[in-house]
Design a protein around this motif. Structure first.
Motif, short mmCIF file in Angstrom:
data_model
loop_
_atom_site.label_atom_id
_atom_site.label_comp_id
_atom_site.label_asym_id
_atom_site.label_seq_id
_atom_site.Cartn_x
_atom_site.Cartn_y
_atom_site.Cartn_z
N LYS A 186 -5.21 0.74 -1.17
CA LYS A 186 -6.33 1.86 -0.63
C LYS A 186 -5.60 2.46 0.78
CE LYS A 186 -11.24 1.80 0.17
NZ LYS A 186 -12.28 0.92 0.37
N ARG A 187 -5.59 3.53 0.96
CA ARG A 187 -5.27 4.27 2.14
C ARG A 187 -6.39 4.05 3.07
NH1 ARG A 187 -1.92 9.73 1.44
NH2 ARG A 187 -2.18 9.33 3.61
N LYS A 188 -6.13 4.32 4.27
CA LYS A 188 -7.09 4.41 5.49
C LYS A 188 -7.34 5.97 5.55
CE LYS A 188 -8.17 2.87 10.21
NZ LYS A 188 -7.84 2.01 11.31
N ALA A 189 -8.62 5.99 5.43
CA ALA A 189 -9.20 7.39 5.84
C ALA A 189 -9.68 7.45 7.27
CB ALA A 189 -10.32 7.67 4.94
N TYR A 190 -8.96 8.53 8.04
CA TYR A 190 -9.24 9.04 9.42
C TYR A 190 -10.31 10.31 9.38
CZ TYR A 190 -5.41 6.24 10.75
OH TYR A 190 -4.43 5.46 10.84
#
Length: 89
Positions: free
Chosen positions: A2-6
């Protein structure tokens, strides 16, 4: 993975920090070239620092209050849905 969403795009972050640094530099240049006693320059510098720090604080408080309001509303929406489901049974 899972990629971190900014919340903000990299371009917006660059714009925010770039403008902050540019105007800070301009303010320092203005204070250095000001033809006033050191006491007046210090007064302007302290006023500017106070204004900048209070602007950061106010923006954080406004953002936190908005997030808390959203979290509060989500919590009660979930409780209302549970209550509706129990009434329908």
């Amino acid at each position: 993975m899972k990629r971190k969403a900014y919340r903000n795009s990299p371009a917006f972050v660059l714009l925010a920090w770039g403008s902050f640094l540019a105007f800070g530099t301009l303010m320092i240049i203005g204070l250095v070239t000001l033809k006033e006693p050191l006491m007046v320059k210090g007064y302007y510098l302290m006023g500017s620092i106070g204004l900048i720090s209070s602007a950061f604080t106010v923006s954080k408080v406004v953002r936190d209050n908005q997030e808390d309001e959203e979290r509060y509303n989500q919590m009660f929406r979930a409780k209302d849905l549970e209550h509706v489901e129990k009434v329908e049974e």
